[in-house]
Write a protein that holds these residues in place. Structure first.
Motif, PDB file in Angstrom:
ATOM      1  N   GLU A  10       0.843  -1.190   0.000  1.00 12.59           N
ATOM      2  CA  GLU A  10       0.000   0.000   0.000  1.00 12.59           C
ATOM      3  C   GLU A  10       0.882   1.246   0.000  1.00 12.59           C
ATOM      4  O   GLU A  10       1.831   1.346   0.765  1.00 12.59           O
ATOM      5  N   GLN A  11       0.573   2.182  -0.856  1.00 12.14           N
ATOM      6  CA  GLN A  11       1.323   3.432  -0.925  1.00 12.14           C
ATOM      7  C   GLN A  11       0.771   4.398   0.127  1.00 12.14           C
ATOM      8  O   GLN A  11      -0.392   4.765   0.070  1.00 12.14           O
ATOM      9  N   ILE A  12       1.607   4.772   1.094  1.00 12.11           N
ATOM     10  CA  ILE A  12       1.151   5.707   2.125  1.00 12.11           C
ATOM     11  C   ILE A  12       2.020   6.961   2.193  1.00 12.11           C
ATOM     12  O   ILE A  12       1.966   7.703   3.141  1.00 12.11           O
ATOM     13  N   ASN A  13       2.805   7.189   1.155  1.00 17.18           N
ATOM     14  CA  ASN A  13       3.578   8.417   1.039  1.00 17.18           C
ATOM     15  C   ASN A  13       4.503   8.653   2.231  1.00 17.18           C
ATOM     16  O   ASN A  13       4.531   9.735   2.796  1.00 17.18           O
ATOM     17  N   LEU A  14       5.239   7.631   2.617  1.00 20.22           N
ATOM     18  CA  LEU A  14       6.231   7.727   3.680  1.00 20.22           C
ATOM     19  C   LEU A  14       7.567   7.214   3.161  1.00 20.22           C
ATOM     20  O   LEU A  14       7.598   6.266   2.373  1.00 20.22           O
ATOM     21  N   LEU A  15       8.622   7.812   3.619  1.00 16.85           N
ATOM     22  CA  LEU A  15       9.942   7.263   3.339  1.00 16.85           C
ATOM     23  C   LEU A  15      10.082   5.944   4.089  1.00 16.85           C
ATOM     24  O   LEU A  15       9.449   5.737   5.132  1.00 16.85           O
ATOM     25  N   ASP A  16      10.926   5.060   3.578  1.00 12.00           N
ATOM     26  CA  ASP A  16      11.153   3.787   4.261  1.00 12.00           C
ATOM     27  C   ASP A  16      11.608   4.002   5.701  1.00 12.00           C
ATOM     28  O   ASP A  16      11.205   3.275   6.600  1.00 12.00           O
ATOM     29  N   THR A  17      12.452   5.009   5.915  1.00 10.42           N
ATOM     30  CA  THR A  17      12.961   5.269   7.262  1.00 10.42           C
ATOM     31  C   THR A  17      11.842   5.747   8.192  1.00 10.42           C
ATOM     32  O   THR A  17      11.823   5.389   9.365  1.00 10.42           O
ATOM     33  N   ASP A  18      10.900   6.534   7.667  1.00 18.26           N
ATOM     34  CA  ASP A  18       9.765   6.979   8.484  1.00 18.26           C
ATOM     35  C   ASP A  18       8.863   5.807   8.834  1.00 18.26           C
ATOM     36  O   ASP A  18       8.369   5.694   9.959  1.00 18.26           O
ATOM     37  N   TYR A  19       8.643   4.938   7.867  1.00 13.55           N
ATOM     38  CA  TYR A  19       7.829   3.748   8.099  1.00 13.55           C
ATOM     39  C   TYR A  19       8.487   2.860   9.162  1.00 13.55           C
ATOM     40  O   TYR A  19       7.829   2.401  10.100  1.00 13.55           O
ATOM     41  N   ALA A  24       9.102   0.734  14.771  1.00 12.96           N
ATOM     42  CA  ALA A  24      10.028   0.511  15.878  1.00 12.96           C
ATOM     43  C   ALA A  24       9.727   1.347  17.115  1.00 12.96           C
ATOM     44  O   ALA A  24       9.935   0.884  18.233  1.00 12.96           O
ATOM     45  N   ARG A  25       9.206   2.570  16.931  1.00 11.80           N
ATOM     46  CA  ARG A  25       9.142   3.480  18.073  1.00 11.80           C
ATOM     47  C   ARG A  25       7.744   3.961  18.455  1.00 11.80           C
ATOM     48  O   ARG A  25       7.575   4.611  19.478  1.00 11.80           O
ATOM     49  N   SER A  26       6.756   3.656  17.667  1.00 15.11           N
ATOM     50  CA  SER A  26       5.409   4.134  17.973  1.00 15.11           C
ATOM     51  C   SER A  26       4.814   3.356  19.136  1.00 15.11           C
ATOM     52  O   SER A  26       5.047   2.154  19.286  1.00 15.11           O
ATOM     53  N   SER A  27       4.019   4.042  19.936  1.00 17.45           N
ATOM     54  CA  SER A  27       3.335   3.369  21.031  1.00 17.45           C
ATOM     55  C   SER A  27       2.179   2.502  20.534  1.00 17.45           C
ATOM     56  O   SER A  27       1.720   1.621  21.236  1.00 17.45           O
ATOM     57  N   HIS A  28       1.734   2.751  19.313  1.00 19.96           N
ATOM     58  CA  HIS A  28       0.647   1.957  18.706  1.00 19.96           C
ATOM     59  C   HIS A  28       0.799   2.076  17.185  1.00 19.96           C
ATOM     60  O   HIS A  28       0.096   2.856  16.534  1.00 19.96           O
ATOM     61  N   PRO A  29       1.728   1.299  16.597  1.00 18.73           N
ATOM     62  CA  PRO A  29       2.064   1.452  15.176  1.00 18.73           C
ATOM     63  C   PRO A  29       0.879   1.352  14.220  1.00 18.73           C
ATOM     64  O   PRO A  29       0.777   2.138  13.275  1.00 18.73           O
ATOM     65  N   SER A  30      -0.024   0.421  14.439  1.00 18.72           N
ATOM     66  CA  SER A  30      -1.120   0.265  13.482  1.00 18.72           C
ATOM     67  C   SER A  30      -2.031   1.488  13.479  1.00 18.72           C
ATOM     68  O   SER A  30      -2.491   1.925  12.422  1.00 18.72           O
ATOM     69  N   PHE A  31      -2.277   2.073  14.645  1.00 17.97           N
ATOM     70  CA  PHE A  31      -3.100   3.279  14.714  1.00 17.97           C
ATOM     71  C   PHE A  31      -2.384   4.453  14.048  1.00 17.97           C
ATOM     72  O   PHE A  31      -2.976   5.204  13.273  1.00 17.97           O
ATOM     73  N   GLU A  32      -1.103   4.590  14.334  1.00 18.85           N
ATOM     74  CA  GLU A  32      -0.328   5.689  13.746  1.00 18.85           C
ATOM     75  C   GLU A  32      -0.297   5.584  12.219  1.00 18.85           C
ATOM     76  O   GLU A  32      -0.493   6.577  11.511  1.00 18.85           O
ATOM     77  N   LEU A  33      -0.095   4.387  11.704  1.00 19.78           N
ATOM     78  CA  LEU A  33      -0.104   4.195  10.251  1.00 19.78           C
ATOM     79  C   LEU A  33      -1.483   4.484   9.668  1.00 19.78           C
ATOM     80  O   LEU A  33      -1.596   5.043   8.576  1.00 19.78           O
ATOM     81  N   ASP A  41      -0.438  14.322   8.841  1.00 22.41           N
ATOM     82  CA  ASP A  41       1.010  14.469   8.777  1.00 22.41           C
ATOM     83  C   ASP A  41       1.665  13.488   9.755  1.00 22.41           C
ATOM     84  O   ASP A  41       1.163  13.268  10.863  1.00 22.41           O
ATOM     85  N   ALA A  42       2.788  12.886   9.361  1.00 24.98           N
ATOM     86  CA  ALA A  42       3.448  11.860  10.173  1.00 24.98           C
ATOM     87  C   ALA A  42       3.805  12.365  11.567  1.00 24.98           C
ATOM     88  O   ALA A  42       3.628  11.646  12.555  1.00 24.98           O
ATOM     89  N   ALA A  43       4.295  13.593  11.680  1.00 25.95           N
ATOM     90  CA  ALA A  43       4.648  14.133  13.001  1.00 25.95           C
ATOM     91  C   ALA A  43       3.399  14.306  13.866  1.00 25.95           C
ATOM     92  O   ALA A  43       3.405  13.981  15.057  1.00 25.95           O
ATOM     93  N   GLU A  44       2.332  14.787  13.263  1.00 31.48           N
ATOM     94  CA  GLU A  44       1.069  14.969  13.995  1.00 31.48           C
ATOM     95  C   GLU A  44       0.469  13.615  14.377  1.00 31.48           C
ATOM     96  O   GLU A  44      -0.097  13.461  15.453  1.00 31.48           O
ATOM     97  N   ALA A  45       0.614  12.637  13.512  1.00 35.74           N
ATOM     98  CA  ALA A  45       0.120  11.289  13.806  1.00 35.74           C
ATOM     99  C   ALA A  45       0.832  10.719  15.029  1.00 35.74           C
ATOM    100  O   ALA A  45       0.207  10.070  15.869  1.00 35.74           O
TER     101      ALA A  45
END
Length: 102
Positions: A10-19, A24-33, A41-45
């Motif tokens: 799925e294309q979500i317009n994120l760099l591989d490093t951001d993904y 690796a670091r999100s408290s709830h990765p599936s929700f953040e994605l 915006d990724a920072a706001e998410a």
């Protein structure tokens, strides 16, 4: 027969490093994605995910209260009042039997 591993990415317009950072670091990765997929915006998410993850469980220590208060200030752009926490407790923490928690 198409296997799950055959599905296109799925294309979500994120760099591989951001993904990778979200995984690796999100408290709830599936929700953040999911927020990013919806155009947040990724920072706001990350800010919203952190806040919502913290607010789901009533803090038990002064450190946990401080962490929640700081996350609230960042996410909501104001310092929570005692009334905010009282209403939140009534809304969520006092009814945890009816709330699904991971």
């Amino acid at each position: 027969m198409q296997r799950m591993t055959d599905l296109p990415l799925e294309q979500i317009n994120l760099l591989d490093t951001d993904y990778a950072d979200i995984l690796a670091r999100s408290s709830h990765p599936s929700f953040e994605l999911q927020l990013v997929r919806f155009g947040v915006d990724a920072a706001e998410a990350r800010i919203k995910t952190n806040f919502l993850t913290l607010v789901r469980q009533k803090p038990k220590t002064p450190e946990q209260w401080a962490t929640l208060t700081e996350a609230w200030k960042v996410a909501c752009e104001y310092e929570p009042t005692v009334e905010d926490f009282r209403l939140w407790a009534k809304f969520l923490w006092e009814n945890q039997d009816s709330v699904e928690v991971d």
